[in-house]
Write a protein that holds these residues in place. Sequence first.
Motif, PDB file in Angstrom:
ATOM      1  N   ARG A 121       0.835  -1.205   0.000  1.00 55.95           N
ATOM      2  CA  ARG A 121       0.000   0.000   0.000  1.00 55.95           C
ATOM      3  C   ARG A 121       0.868   1.252   0.000  1.00 55.95           C
ATOM      4  O   ARG A 121       0.604   2.217  -0.732  1.00 55.95           O
ATOM      5  CB  ARG A 121      -0.917  -0.022   1.219  1.00 55.95           C
ATOM      6  N   GLU A 122       1.921   1.220   0.808  1.00 53.99           N
ATOM      7  CA  GLU A 122       2.819   2.361   0.862  1.00 53.99           C
ATOM      8  C   GLU A 122       3.558   2.548  -0.465  1.00 53.99           C
ATOM      9  O   GLU A 122       3.758   3.676  -0.934  1.00 53.99           O
ATOM     10  CB  GLU A 122       3.818   2.179   2.009  1.00 53.99           C
ATOM     11  N   ARG A 124       2.489   1.770  -3.446  1.00 54.96           N
ATOM     12  CA  ARG A 124       1.559   2.317  -4.442  1.00 54.96           C
ATOM     13  C   ARG A 124       1.353   3.805  -4.242  1.00 54.96           C
ATOM     14  O   ARG A 124       1.177   4.558  -5.210  1.00 54.96           O
ATOM     15  CB  ARG A 124       0.203   1.586  -4.358  1.00 54.96           C
ATOM     16  N   ARG A 125       1.373   4.257  -2.993  1.00 55.63           N
ATOM     17  CA  ARG A 125       1.243   5.690  -2.725  1.00 55.63           C
ATOM     18  C   ARG A 125       2.392   6.470  -3.363  1.00 55.63           C
ATOM     19  O   ARG A 125       2.257   7.632  -3.711  1.00 55.63           O
ATOM     20  CB  ARG A 125       1.244   5.951  -1.214  1.00 55.63           C
ATOM     21  N   ASN A 127       3.786   5.618  -6.113  1.00 58.68           N
ATOM     22  CA  ASN A 127       3.782   5.247  -7.541  1.00 58.68           C
ATOM     23  C   ASN A 127       4.854   4.221  -7.875  1.00 58.68           C
ATOM     24  O   ASN A 127       5.432   4.226  -8.963  1.00 58.68           O
ATOM     25  CB  ASN A 127       3.962   6.498  -8.423  1.00 58.68           C
ATOM     26  N   GLN A 472       0.570   5.916  10.583  1.00 62.69           N
ATOM     27  CA  GLN A 472       0.756   6.724   9.381  1.00 62.69           C
ATOM     28  C   GLN A 472       0.287   8.151   9.671  1.00 62.69           C
ATOM     29  O   GLN A 472      -0.658   8.664   9.077  1.00 62.69           O
ATOM     30  CB  GLN A 472       0.004   6.129   8.193  1.00 62.69           C
ATOM     31  N   HIS A 479      -3.085  13.958   4.942  1.00 63.61           N
ATOM     32  CA  HIS A 479      -2.481  12.989   4.040  1.00 63.61           C
ATOM     33  C   HIS A 479      -1.261  12.352   4.686  1.00 63.61           C
ATOM     34  O   HIS A 479      -0.672  12.914   5.612  1.00 63.61           O
ATOM     35  CB  HIS A 479      -2.062  13.671   2.725  1.00 63.61           C
ATOM     36  N   PRO A 480      -0.838  11.164   4.217  1.00 64.25           N
ATOM     37  CA  PRO A 480       0.340  10.511   4.777  1.00 64.25           C
ATOM     38  C   PRO A 480       1.593  11.374   4.652  1.00 64.25           C
ATOM     39  O   PRO A 480       1.714  12.214   3.749  1.00 64.25           O
ATOM     40  CB  PRO A 480       0.473   9.227   3.940  1.00 64.25           C
ATOM     41  N   SER A 482       4.573  10.767   3.585  1.00 63.79           N
ATOM     42  CA  SER A 482       5.340  10.680   2.340  1.00 63.79           C
ATOM     43  C   SER A 482       4.790  11.628   1.277  1.00 63.79           C
ATOM     44  O   SER A 482       5.548  12.301   0.569  1.00 63.79           O
ATOM     45  CB  SER A 482       5.337   9.241   1.825  1.00 63.79           C
ATOM     46  N   LEU A 483       3.450  11.706   1.161  1.00 62.84           N
ATOM     47  CA  LEU A 483       2.847  12.593   0.173  1.00 62.84           C
ATOM     48  C   LEU A 483       3.015  14.059   0.565  1.00 62.84           C
ATOM     49  O   LEU A 483       3.176  14.918  -0.297  1.00 62.84           O
ATOM     50  CB  LEU A 483       1.367  12.258   0.011  1.00 62.84           C
TER      51      LEU A 483
END
Length: 563
Positions: A121-122, A124-125, A127, A472, A479-480, A482-483
Amino acid sequence: MATVAKTEGIKAFSATHDWESADYEPTLPVSEMSNPLTHNIDRAPASSIVKMLQACDFQMFQEKSGAAYERLLSDQVAKSLMEVAKRVQLILKNPQDSLIVLSGCGTSGRLAFFITSGFNRELRRLNHSAVCSYIIAGGDRALFSSQEAPEDDPISGALSLKKVSEGKKRVLFIGISCGLSAPFVAGQLDFCLQHPDVYTPVLVGFNPPHQARNEPIPGCTFTFHSVVTKMRELAKMQKAFLINPVLGPEAISGSSRMKGGSATKILLEVVFSAAHAANFSRTPITYNGILQHMRSYGKVLDITYSQTEGIAAVMEAAGRSLQCGRGLCYLSWGFLGLLGLIDASECKPTFGADYKDIQGFVGGGCKELGNKEGDLNLMGAEFGIAHIDFLHNVLPSLTDKDTVLLLYSHSDDVDEVAKMARRVKEKTSNMHAVYHQTDGDTAAQQGEINKLCSSTLNFIWPQATPASMGLQHMRLSGHPKSLCEEALLKAIYQVDKLTEDIMTCNLITHTHTARKVKKVVPLALVCLLTGYSIKEARSHLEQKPIVREAVEACLREQTLFSG
């Protein structure tokens, strides 16, 4: 200071009960021994049970003593984790034709699914293509119910590994068997050893190697012990890895979902976190970094057991429900849901419970979990794990004799938690909550939930603990992290796509560049919340300097165009 004193007291208490002595249950492997700390757990009151569990859990973090056993914080364990993390990083760097497979039986398989789904999941976030797959003996139905027969089938294990890795040229296989005993996993490890050009096997377990099961496996020429022996030889050349710290006996003899499950989660999270940081944040994988991360899980124990009274109260309520023939229901949201399901599913084989005694439910059920085989409802009532299943099948018959436990964090939809709490309250007053948050974050609806519940365990996690990472943690945007960092860099460098040069710059460079740019944080927020380009977001901020108003204007504009 009080926490340190308490921890030292627990360690001293543990040390007086020497399960490591040669004459203590000498015919049993460590994972099957009884624990001297819990000999009276079946007759103890809830408050004493919690203290016993606390003492057992602290055994995981005891430093290596004079015995020959490796421990969780031992030098060799940290070095092995470091090398496995490097191999995960290599696959992240070159994912084509590569795969990481986690496999196990029962709780080990459920944790394989938990780690795999969270890591993918992480990715995919960011990309990035998903690189992990899971295998559990018995297939997806084993995620929520005991499937013991497949656990004894090594051929099925090998075939399942062959199928999931078909066409791959490089596979890192991580087999989990807490007692170094599961034939299903032994078959997979043996398959890896027969194909060394493709597979690098890793074994995670919690007995010393000489205690690996040496009984013949029907239809096979190998035993688990012989597989471990071969892996130990290959480990000298780093062609295989054996990660087997000894944790001490379980609180309930042989129940490896307890310390064994905790240690499995710790070890794998350390490996994948280190690999992730190395690949995406350019943080090198080091021995000290691995060890520091491992030690931080000890803080999780301190924070958890700082609320022994509250834990005991919930335990007491659940016990009363079970004693009078009623049940315990976990209603969970987000990633906590799977942990509730794991606990519920293990009660049948461990304690002989009926599936209705302890049930777990999570938001959208299988759709939310993303398991391979999809919705399992057609397999029977015990596989109905969504909240809608709870509302249809359980809620109508709830009474005050049942216990309902809400499990959620501040990053979940706490509005939905409050709505569910109101519905449950109409049927039973015996409702409790376990709420996880990080320092400085709380939900406005929490006050209402506290009033609806008989008790609330509120765990507040410092930013640096593994538990807070698991939540997270959401920033201003919701938003997380990382983003948020990605949006911030785009705002600093005034670009819509980050280049390799930007990503590899250090923090000092980012800081110096940011000083030359106006409204970095507002710009990043608008971009992140609306999906607009830097230029579009800047234009809206010039017209509406207040971030909230700029975002609302963007969203109105999007709604107008989409309509």
